[in-house]
Write an enzyme that holds these catalytic residues in place. Sequence first.
Site, PDB file in Angstrom:
ATOM      1  N   LYS A  11      50.265  37.094  39.841  1.00 17.74           N
ATOM      2  CA  LYS A  11      49.033  36.887  38.725  1.00 17.74           C
ATOM      3  C   LYS A  11      49.604  36.609  37.275  1.00 17.74           C
ATOM      4  CE  LYS A  11      45.761  40.011  41.038  1.00 17.74           C
ATOM      5  NZ  LYS A  11      44.932  41.267  40.764  1.00 17.74           N
ATOM      6  N   TYR A  51      36.982  35.531  43.927  1.00 16.10           N
ATOM      7  CA  TYR A  51      36.613  36.950  43.802  1.00 16.10           C
ATOM      8  C   TYR A  51      34.842  37.178  43.857  1.00 16.10           C
ATOM      9  CZ  TYR A  51      41.316  38.514  42.039  1.00 16.10           C
ATOM     10  OH  TYR A  51      42.608  38.894  42.204  1.00 16.10           O
ATOM     11  N   ASN A 114      47.385  43.945  36.960  1.00 14.96           N
ATOM     12  CA  ASN A 114      48.147  44.623  38.190  1.00 14.96           C
ATOM     13  C   ASN A 114      49.366  43.505  38.776  1.00 14.96           C
ATOM     14  OD1 ASN A 114      46.373  43.234  39.554  1.00 14.96           O
ATOM     15  ND2 ASN A 114      45.518  45.114  40.675  1.00 14.96           N
ATOM     16  N   HIS A 117      48.029  39.972  43.871  1.00 11.15           N
ATOM     17  CA  HIS A 117      47.040  40.456  44.833  1.00 11.15           C
ATOM     18  C   HIS A 117      47.498  40.146  46.246  1.00 11.15           C
ATOM     19  CE1 HIS A 117      43.050  39.581  46.499  1.00 11.15           C
ATOM     20  NE2 HIS A 117      43.721  38.782  47.529  1.00 11.15           N
ATOM     21  N   GLU A 128      41.015  33.749  52.707  1.00  7.74           N
ATOM     22  CA  GLU A 128      41.834  33.472  51.250  1.00  7.74           C
ATOM     23  C   GLU A 128      42.890  32.360  51.606  1.00  7.74           C
ATOM     24  OE1 GLU A 128      43.063  37.264  49.692  1.00  7.74           O
ATOM     25  OE2 GLU A 128      40.841  37.856  49.394  1.00  7.74           O
TER      26      GLU A 128
HETATM   27  P1  CMP Z   1      42.990  42.686  43.127  1.00  7.60           P
HETATM   28  O1  CMP Z   1      43.533  43.243  44.386  1.00  7.60           O
HETATM   29  O2  CMP Z   1      43.581  41.087  43.093  1.00  7.60           O
HETATM   30  O3  CMP Z   1      41.309  42.633  43.503  1.00  7.60           O
HETATM   31  C1  CMP Z   1      40.205  42.434  42.495  1.00  7.60           C
HETATM   32  C2  CMP Z   1      41.116  42.618  41.059  1.00  7.60           C
HETATM   33  O4  CMP Z   1      39.949  43.040  40.159  1.00  7.60           O
HETATM   34  C3  CMP Z   1      42.240  43.540  41.199  1.00  7.60           C
HETATM   35  O5  CMP Z   1      43.062  43.336  41.830  1.00  7.60           O
HETATM   36  C4  CMP Z   1      42.102  43.888  39.707  1.00  7.60           C
HETATM   37  O6  CMP Z   1      42.932  42.773  39.097  1.00  7.60           O
HETATM   38  C5  CMP Z   1      40.814  43.856  39.145  1.00  7.60           C
HETATM   39  N1  CMP Z   1      40.090  45.249  39.197  1.00  7.60           N
HETATM   40  C6  CMP Z   1      39.845  45.825  40.069  1.00  7.60           C
HETATM   41  N2  CMP Z   1      39.102  47.056  39.643  1.00  7.60           N
HETATM   42  C7  CMP Z   1      39.305  47.009  38.332  1.00  7.60           C
HETATM   43  C8  CMP Z   1      38.768  47.876  37.221  1.00  7.60           C
HETATM   44  N3  CMP Z   1      38.099  48.890  37.607  1.00  7.60           N
HETATM   45  N4  CMP Z   1      38.983  47.381  36.045  1.00  7.60           N
HETATM   46  C9  CMP Z   1      39.475  46.328  35.906  1.00  7.60           C
HETATM   47  N5  CMP Z   1      39.944  45.308  36.701  1.00  7.60           N
HETATM   48  C10 CMP Z   1      39.812  45.665  37.925  1.00  7.60           C
END
Ligand code: CMP
Length: 135
Positions: A11, A51, A114, A117, A128
Site C-alpha cells: 500500500k 473495496y 497497515n 492487503h 481480486e
Molecule cells: P485491508 O485488509 O486492505 O482491507 C480493508 C482496509 O480498510 C484495511 O486493510 C485497512 O487499511 C482499512 N481498515 C479496516 N478497518 C479499519 C478501521 N477500523 N479504521 C480504519 N481503516 C480500516
Amino acid sequence: MSLERTLFIVKPDAVRRNLMGRILAHVEEQDFRIVEARLARLTREEAQTFYAEHLGKPFFNDLVEYMTSGPVLLVCLEREGAVAKLRQVVGATDPALAAIGTVRKLFGESKQSNSVHASDSPASSEREVRFFFGT
Ligand code: CMP
C-alpha cells in the site's frame, strides 16, 4: 493443499517509505512465487470498486483517499494454500494487534495505514486477481 493464487498489495504508506523490496523479500522467503506484479496509481473508482464490501463503513472514504494517495504495488502470488498462508504472514488488520514477525507488525503504521492487503478468502482472491490482472 492445492496450488493457489492470491492478491497482495503493498500500500501507499509502505511504497512511500521504500519498503517494497523488504516486504517482497519477506513473502518470497515464505515460498510464495511472484506470478505478476506492477506498480499502479489507483483511481478513485478502482479503489471504491475494489473495496466495495466496505461501502458505508465509517472508514470507507478515508480508505479510498489513502489507497489513491500514491503508488501501490499490485502482486499476484502463488504457492500451496496461498490464501490462508498469506493472511498468516500479513497478520491482523491493526498492526498493534498483529502477531510478532508478521508484515503488519513489522511495518504497519495504523489500522488504516497497515502497509499491505491480502485477499481474505479463495472467492475474494479470484475476484481480486481478476480485477487487477484479468486472469
Ligand atoms: P485491508 O485488509 O486492505 O482491507 C480493508 C482496509 O480498510 C484495511 O486493510 C485497512 O487499511 C482499512 N481498515 C479496516 N478497518 C479499519 C478501521 N477500523 N479504521 C480504519 N481503516 C480500516
